[in-house]
Design a protein around this motif. Structure first.
Motif, PDB file in Angstrom:
ATOM      1  N   VAL A 140      68.157  76.928  62.013  1.00  0.00           N
ATOM      2  CA  VAL A 140      68.706  77.364  60.979  1.00  0.00           C
ATOM      3  C   VAL A 140      70.153  77.198  60.789  1.00  0.00           C
ATOM      4  CG1 VAL A 140      69.662  79.382  59.613  1.00  0.00           C
ATOM      5  CG2 VAL A 140      67.209  79.250  60.011  1.00  0.00           C
ATOM      6  N   ALA A 141      70.926  77.252  62.069  1.00  0.00           N
ATOM      7  CA  ALA A 141      72.284  76.669  62.091  1.00  0.00           C
ATOM      8  C   ALA A 141      72.622  75.145  61.830  1.00  0.00           C
ATOM      9  CB  ALA A 141      72.919  77.140  63.576  1.00  0.00           C
ATOM     10  N   ALA A 142      71.672  74.442  62.344  1.00  0.00           N
ATOM     11  CA  ALA A 142      71.558  72.956  62.236  1.00  0.00           C
ATOM     12  C   ALA A 142      71.378  72.393  60.850  1.00  0.00           C
ATOM     13  CB  ALA A 142      70.305  72.104  63.285  1.00  0.00           C
ATOM     14  N   MET A 143      70.453  73.301  60.385  1.00  0.00           N
ATOM     15  CA  MET A 143      70.118  72.971  58.707  1.00  0.00           C
ATOM     16  C   MET A 143      71.089  73.480  57.741  1.00  0.00           C
ATOM     17  SD  MET A 143      67.959  71.470  56.866  1.00  0.00           S
ATOM     18  CE  MET A 143      67.429  71.317  55.136  1.00  0.00           C
ATOM     19  N   LEU A 144      71.932  74.345  58.264  1.00  0.00           N
ATOM     20  CA  LEU A 144      73.326  74.681  57.420  1.00  0.00           C
ATOM     21  C   LEU A 144      74.167  73.654  57.439  1.00  0.00           C
ATOM     22  CD1 LEU A 144      73.320  78.692  57.858  1.00  0.00           C
ATOM     23  CD2 LEU A 144      72.386  77.455  55.741  1.00  0.00           C
ATOM     24  N   LEU A 145      74.482  73.519  58.873  1.00  0.00           N
ATOM     25  CA  LEU A 145      75.351  72.279  59.020  1.00  0.00           C
ATOM     26  C   LEU A 145      75.187  71.143  58.232  1.00  0.00           C
ATOM     27  CD1 LEU A 145      78.164  71.258  60.471  1.00  0.00           C
ATOM     28  CD2 LEU A 145      76.692  70.680  62.402  1.00  0.00           C
ATOM     29  N   LEU A 146      73.842  70.705  58.212  1.00  0.00           N
ATOM     30  CA  LEU A 146      73.417  69.449  57.537  1.00  0.00           C
ATOM     31  C   LEU A 146      73.789  69.452  56.062  1.00  0.00           C
ATOM     32  CD1 LEU A 146      69.975  67.767  58.020  1.00  0.00           C
ATOM     33  CD2 LEU A 146      70.975  67.790  55.995  1.00  0.00           C
ATOM     34  N   VAL A 147      73.512  70.610  55.217  1.00  0.00           N
ATOM     35  CA  VAL A 147      73.660  70.704  53.901  1.00  0.00           C
ATOM     36  C   VAL A 147      75.049  71.182  53.715  1.00  0.00           C
ATOM     37  CG1 VAL A 147      71.115  71.168  53.552  1.00  0.00           C
ATOM     38  CG2 VAL A 147      72.877  73.114  53.844  1.00  0.00           C
ATOM     39  N   LEU A 148      75.941  71.804  54.522  1.00  0.00           N
ATOM     40  CA  LEU A 148      77.260  72.138  54.248  1.00  0.00           C
ATOM     41  C   LEU A 148      78.415  70.906  54.468  1.00  0.00           C
ATOM     42  CD1 LEU A 148      77.239  75.877  55.027  1.00  0.00           C
ATOM     43  CD2 LEU A 148      77.924  74.926  52.764  1.00  0.00           C
ATOM     44  N   GLY A 149      78.040  70.128  55.437  1.00  0.00           N
ATOM     45  CA  GLY A 149      79.207  69.102  55.926  1.00  0.00           C
ATOM     46  C   GLY A 149      79.370  68.200  54.610  1.00  0.00           C
ATOM     47  N   ASN A 150      80.881  68.128  54.701  1.00  0.00           N
ATOM     48  CA  ASN A 150      81.380  67.090  53.484  1.00  0.00           C
ATOM     49  C   ASN A 150      81.420  65.841  53.818  1.00  0.00           C
ATOM     50  OD1 ASN A 150      83.326  66.974  55.182  1.00  0.00           O
ATOM     51  ND2 ASN A 150      84.891  67.850  53.925  1.00  0.00           N
ATOM     52  N   ASN A 151      80.662  65.236  54.984  1.00  0.00           N
ATOM     53  CA  ASN A 151      80.645  63.838  55.122  1.00  0.00           C
ATOM     54  C   ASN A 151      79.628  63.537  55.911  1.00  0.00           C
ATOM     55  OD1 ASN A 151      81.539  64.152  58.369  1.00  0.00           O
ATOM     56  ND2 ASN A 151      83.013  65.093  57.320  1.00  0.00           N
ATOM     57  N   TYR A 152      79.170  62.186  55.950  1.00  0.00           N
ATOM     58  CA  TYR A 152      77.933  61.852  56.664  1.00  0.00           C
ATOM     59  C   TYR A 152      78.116  62.046  58.025  1.00  0.00           C
ATOM     60  CZ  TYR A 152      76.360  59.645  52.385  1.00  0.00           C
ATOM     61  OH  TYR A 152      76.005  59.522  50.979  1.00  0.00           O
ATOM     62  N   ALA A 153      79.126  61.994  58.780  1.00  0.00           N
ATOM     63  CA  ALA A 153      79.090  62.520  60.118  1.00  0.00           C
ATOM     64  C   ALA A 153      78.570  63.690  60.499  1.00  0.00           C
ATOM     65  CB  ALA A 153      80.589  62.158  60.632  1.00  0.00           C
ATOM     66  N   MET A 154      79.002  64.678  59.622  1.00  0.00           N
ATOM     67  CA  MET A 154      78.644  66.201  59.765  1.00  0.00           C
ATOM     68  C   MET A 154      76.963  66.329  59.418  1.00  0.00           C
ATOM     69  SD  MET A 154      81.016  67.965  60.823  1.00  0.00           S
ATOM     70  CE  MET A 154      81.344  66.592  61.685  1.00  0.00           C
ATOM     71  N   VAL A 155      76.805  65.523  58.331  1.00  0.00           N
ATOM     72  CA  VAL A 155      75.376  65.470  58.077  1.00  0.00           C
ATOM     73  C   VAL A 155      74.412  64.972  59.375  1.00  0.00           C
ATOM     74  CG1 VAL A 155      73.487  64.285  56.611  1.00  0.00           C
ATOM     75  CG2 VAL A 155      75.432  65.266  55.780  1.00  0.00           C
ATOM     76  N   PHE A 156      74.821  63.842  59.900  1.00  0.00           N
ATOM     77  CA  PHE A 156      74.207  63.451  61.160  1.00  0.00           C
ATOM     78  C   PHE A 156      74.216  64.183  62.165  1.00  0.00           C
ATOM     79  CE2 PHE A 156      74.202  60.611  65.077  1.00  0.00           C
ATOM     80  CZ  PHE A 156      72.776  60.022  64.770  1.00  0.00           C
ATOM     81  N   VAL A 157      75.343  65.135  62.542  1.00  0.00           N
ATOM     82  CA  VAL A 157      75.288  66.053  63.594  1.00  0.00           C
ATOM     83  C   VAL A 157      74.156  67.045  63.231  1.00  0.00           C
ATOM     84  CG1 VAL A 157      76.545  67.873  64.718  1.00  0.00           C
ATOM     85  CG2 VAL A 157      77.663  65.589  64.267  1.00  0.00           C
ATOM     86  N   GLY A 158      74.102  67.739  62.042  1.00  0.00           N
ATOM     87  CA  GLY A 158      73.166  68.690  61.614  1.00  0.00           C
ATOM     88  C   GLY A 158      71.582  68.013  61.670  1.00  0.00           C
ATOM     89  N   TRP A 159      71.572  66.683  61.370  1.00  0.00           N
ATOM     90  CA  TRP A 159      70.247  65.927  61.111  1.00  0.00           C
ATOM     91  C   TRP A 159      69.810  65.840  62.650  1.00  0.00           C
ATOM     92  CZ3 TRP A 159      68.572  63.836  56.487  1.00  0.00           C
ATOM     93  CH2 TRP A 159      67.698  62.955  56.599  1.00  0.00           C
ATOM     94  N   GLU A 160      70.387  65.690  63.657  1.00  0.00           N
ATOM     95  CA  GLU A 160      70.164  65.701  65.240  1.00  0.00           C
ATOM     96  C   GLU A 160      69.634  66.776  65.752  1.00  0.00           C
ATOM     97  OE1 GLU A 160      69.310  62.651  66.758  1.00  0.00           O
ATOM     98  OE2 GLU A 160      69.634  62.063  64.648  1.00  0.00           O
ATOM     99  N   GLY A 161      70.653  68.053  65.016  1.00  0.00           N
ATOM    100  CA  GLY A 161      70.390  69.391  65.698  1.00  0.00           C
ATOM    101  C   GLY A 161      68.906  69.635  65.077  1.00  0.00           C
ATOM    102  N   VAL A 162      68.701  69.470  63.846  1.00  0.00           N
ATOM    103  CA  VAL A 162      67.606  70.018  63.363  1.00  0.00           C
ATOM    104  C   VAL A 162      66.086  69.181  64.021  1.00  0.00           C
ATOM    105  CG1 VAL A 162      65.875  69.423  61.237  1.00  0.00           C
ATOM    106  CG2 VAL A 162      68.072  70.392  60.975  1.00  0.00           C
ATOM    107  N   GLY A 163      66.487  68.086  64.462  1.00  0.00           N
ATOM    108  CA  GLY A 163      65.349  67.240  65.181  1.00  0.00           C
ATOM    109  C   GLY A 163      65.339  67.950  66.472  1.00  0.00           C
ATOM    110  N   LEU A 164      66.140  68.099  67.213  1.00  0.00           N
ATOM    111  CA  LEU A 164      66.211  68.954  68.471  1.00  0.00           C
ATOM    112  C   LEU A 164      65.542  70.196  68.336  1.00  0.00           C
ATOM    113  CD1 LEU A 164      66.575  69.116  71.279  1.00  0.00           C
ATOM    114  CD2 LEU A 164      68.907  70.107  70.560  1.00  0.00           C
ATOM    115  N   SER A 165      65.726  71.000  67.395  1.00  0.00           N
ATOM    116  CA  SER A 165      65.144  72.329  67.152  1.00  0.00           C
ATOM    117  C   SER A 165      63.600  72.300  66.785  1.00  0.00           C
ATOM    118  CB  SER A 165      65.717  72.982  65.881  1.00  0.00           C
ATOM    119  OG  SER A 165      67.351  73.123  66.280  1.00  0.00           O
ATOM    120  N   SER A 166      63.213  71.112  66.049  1.00  0.00           N
ATOM    121  CA  SER A 166      62.098  71.045  65.716  1.00  0.00           C
ATOM    122  C   SER A 166      61.109  70.919  66.955  1.00  0.00           C
ATOM    123  CB  SER A 166      61.803  69.970  64.719  1.00  0.00           C
ATOM    124  OG  SER A 166      62.118  68.844  64.814  1.00  0.00           O
ATOM    125  N   TYR A 167      61.685  69.937  67.790  1.00  0.00           N
ATOM    126  CA  TYR A 167      61.127  69.444  69.213  1.00  0.00           C
ATOM    127  C   TYR A 167      60.881  70.746  69.917  1.00  0.00           C
ATOM    128  CZ  TYR A 167      60.751  67.531  73.734  1.00  0.00           C
ATOM    129  OH  TYR A 167      60.337  67.289  75.122  1.00  0.00           O
TER     130      TYR A 167
END
Length: 635
Positions: A140-167
């Protein structure tokens, strides 16, 4: 107003400056649960539930405050700190609270809270329950970072966090080889998509000099179609990986190896919705990249049909729903590919889908709970009599997904079909066909699971799930019916400051010709499934094995295609690299060592400790010295 104008953010004030709390709470809960160890086993699950609930409460506060602002002020940018500074380039850790992000936050935290509560009962006897809730909060924290980030770098961090969590969650029962392999497959498939996102970010940084959404959107009108197209295709590749769109869809059905609450969270509120968010958030890029935008619509159209086809053939209740998710996300991608006119519709359907898909996945988990973890719909039947709450709530989700009049899907999906017809007749026809197939396979699922005669063994005793599991089902069932009616029309206007479009809505009793055609096709799908699957028990011993069913059950041979195109060539390449390393690199090193060793053995033979040998060597040396001296005098 143009898209670029509507996206211009303002510096956050008041409660918006604390938006980071939304992410910090579940992240802190995850840290406590994963570090505290077994000491937290007795109460860790309740702390786990508190994570998304606290974020939900704060999200509601932010949403209420956002509604109180003028639409031009509804993009609140929160600067947290500077992350990187290289020359004149900087990347900040910043958040953006706007209509698009806040709707995602509400979806993630609200649906997440219900799934977490359900998990208390579903995972009651699992020894790793505390760790499970830790992973869920990290997700949940990773997904919230993904959708709340104001730039693509923050989206990428959340994106990778979601991938790790799903794994971690798909492979939660890693003692089962199938779960471990499914987690690895999901991780690798998503890495392919991640390369697309990383490439797009690098191109944006080189061409714009910033990854901030506002800066990127402002720069798009001056960017050439070639660069914009390349960036758009990179983002599409990323979305295909995360949202299980063709051709990177094969991981999603295997991901059902994880606990059912994980499937619900992935399909309804987190993982697969990320790709839709990325495409809609990048609307300004696709506005100047028509080829990439058309590709988004084509991918969505193909996937909505492929997912529906798979749903018709699977016998595993969760895999039928997984195929359904592919299909419904395909509708969202189709809408997003229609440009600003479809972006709001994509998010509208994403929200309603989040409710009815979470409802049905948790309902499937309730069925499994009462059927000794069986997932085979061929051995169910008549469960409506022994699991009434599960049946009634699942029926709500069923009505919503097929687009029964005035339910959520009727408004959100029919909007997409109407917009598809207006944009391109082919899109409209195929989207309507997908609606009919959806009605067919969902009716098949409901009939084989809840109707007919019982087909379970005498040793199985189906029973209703406990209240901690059925209460979330009741809430989601009600929302599945009425969410579309409640936000229809309003959501398009609310999203306008973020995506720059307002789309007309169905009135309460208004029926367009497109929705009329779609409803007729849905009725045909329902009747066809009823006629096929109302047969007596003995006729249901096995599914019909016609060519269409075989192809669908094999997921259109996507796994075989991936194995042929990627896996086996990859193995051959790896074997070739290993051979070069073994025989060239290591061979050279070992050859030099061997040569030095043999040379040292020869030299060592001269040092044998015998006086006569030394005298002979000295005499030989004297002869050589004299020969050299005489040769010098002669010359």
């Amino acid at each position: 107003m143009t898209i670029m104008e509507t996206l211009a953010p303002v510096a956050a004030t008041g409660v918006f400056t604390q938006a980071w709390v939304l992410i910090a709470v579940p992240l802190l809960v995850a840290a406590i649960l994963l570090v505290a160890g077994r000491r937290a086993d007795a109460w860790g699950h309740w702390l786990g539930v508190a994570g998304p609930v606290i974020s939900l409460i704060f999200a509601i506060v932010l949403f209420a405050n956002l509604l109180g602002l003028d639409p031009s002020q509804r993009a609140q940018s929160v600067h947290v700190y500077q992350w990187l500074a290289v020359g004149g380039w900087t990347i900040d850790v910043g958040l953006l609270v706007d209509p698009l992000s806040i709707l995602f936050v509400l979806l993630v935290t609200f649906v997440g809270s219900l799934i977490f509560l359900y998990s208390v009962g579903y995972m009651a006897h699992d020894p790793g329950r505390r760790r499970f809730f830790g992973y869920l909060n990290l997700f949940v924290a990773a997904m919230l970072l993904l959708v709340l980030g104001n730039n693509y770098a923050m989206v990428f961090v959340g994106w990778e966090g979601v991938g790790l969590s799903s794994y971690l969650l798909i492979g939660f029962w890693q003692q089962r080889q199938s779960a471990a392999l499914a987690a690895k497959k999901a991780f690798v498939a998503n890495k392919i998509g991640d390369l697309g996102l990383l490439a797009a970010i690098m191109m944006l940084f080189s061409q714009v000099g910033s990854l901030n959404f506002a800066a990127v959107d402002a720069a798009m009108p001056q960017m050439g179609h070639v660069w914009a197209g390349l960036i758009g295709f990179g983002l599409l590749l990323a979305a295909c990986g995360k949202s299980a769109q063709v051709p990177l869809q094969s991981w999603l059905l295997d991901a059902m190896e994880g606990p059912t609450p994980v499937s619900a969270l992935i399909h309804a509120a987190t993982m697969v919705t990320a790709g839709v968010y990325l495409v809609v958030r990048s609307g300004a890029i696709y506005a100047v990249a028509p080829a990439a935008q058309i590709a988004v619509a084509i991918v969505g159209t193909v996937t909505l049909l492929v997912g529906a086809w798979i749903g018709c053939a699977k016998q595993d209740i969760k895999k039928v729903l997984a195929g359904s998710t592919m299909s419904q996300i395909g509708y969202m991608m189709l809408a997003a590919g229609l440009g600003p006119v479809g972006a709001a519709l994509a998010i509208f359907h994403l929200l309603t889908h989040g409710a009815f898909k979470a409802n049905m996945f948790l309902g499937a988990g309730s069925v499994m709970h009462g059927m000794n973890d069986s997932t085979d719909i061929r051995v169910f039947g008549a469960l409506r009599k022994v699991m009434p709450f599960t049946f009634l709530t699942f029926a709500c989700g069923y009505l919503a997904i097929i687009g029964f009049p005035f339910t959520s899907g009727f408004y959100s999906k029919d909007h997409i079909i109407a917009a598809a017809f207006q944009q391109n007749m082919v899109y409209g026809v195929l989207a309507t066909l997908g609606a009919g197939v959806t009605a067919f396979y969902m009716t098949r699922l409901v009939m084989l699971t809840f109707f007919g005669d019982k087909r379970w063994d005498d040793g199985v005793a189906p029973h209703e799930s406990p209240a901690v599991m059925t209460a979330p089902l009741v809430v989601l069932g009600i929302i599945s019916l009425f969410l579309g009616l409640g936000i229809n029309g309003w959501i398009q206007g609310f999203l306008s400051p973020a995506i720059g479009s307002v789309v007309g809505d169905h009135g309460l009793l208004e029926v367009t010709w497109q929705s009329g055609v779609a409803l007729l096709v849905v009725i045909i799908g329902v009747v066809a499934a009823f006629l096929v699957y109302r047969r007596p028990v003995e006729a249901l011993a096995a599914e019909p094995h016609n060519a269409l069913m075989v192809v669908g059950n094999n997921e259109l041979y996507a796994n075989q295609a991936v194995d042929t195109v990627l896996v086996r060539p990859g193995e051959l390449l790896a074997q070739g690299v290993a051979a070069v390393d073994r025989y060239v690199v290591d061979g050279g090193v070992r050859g030099a060592a061997h040569g030095l060793g043999r040379g040292s053995e020869l030299v060592r033979n001269l040092q044998n400790g015998m006086v006569r040998s030394y005298a002979l060597v000295m005499a030989f040396g004297v002869v050589v010295a004299l020969a050299v001296l005489l040769a010098g005098l002669w010359m």
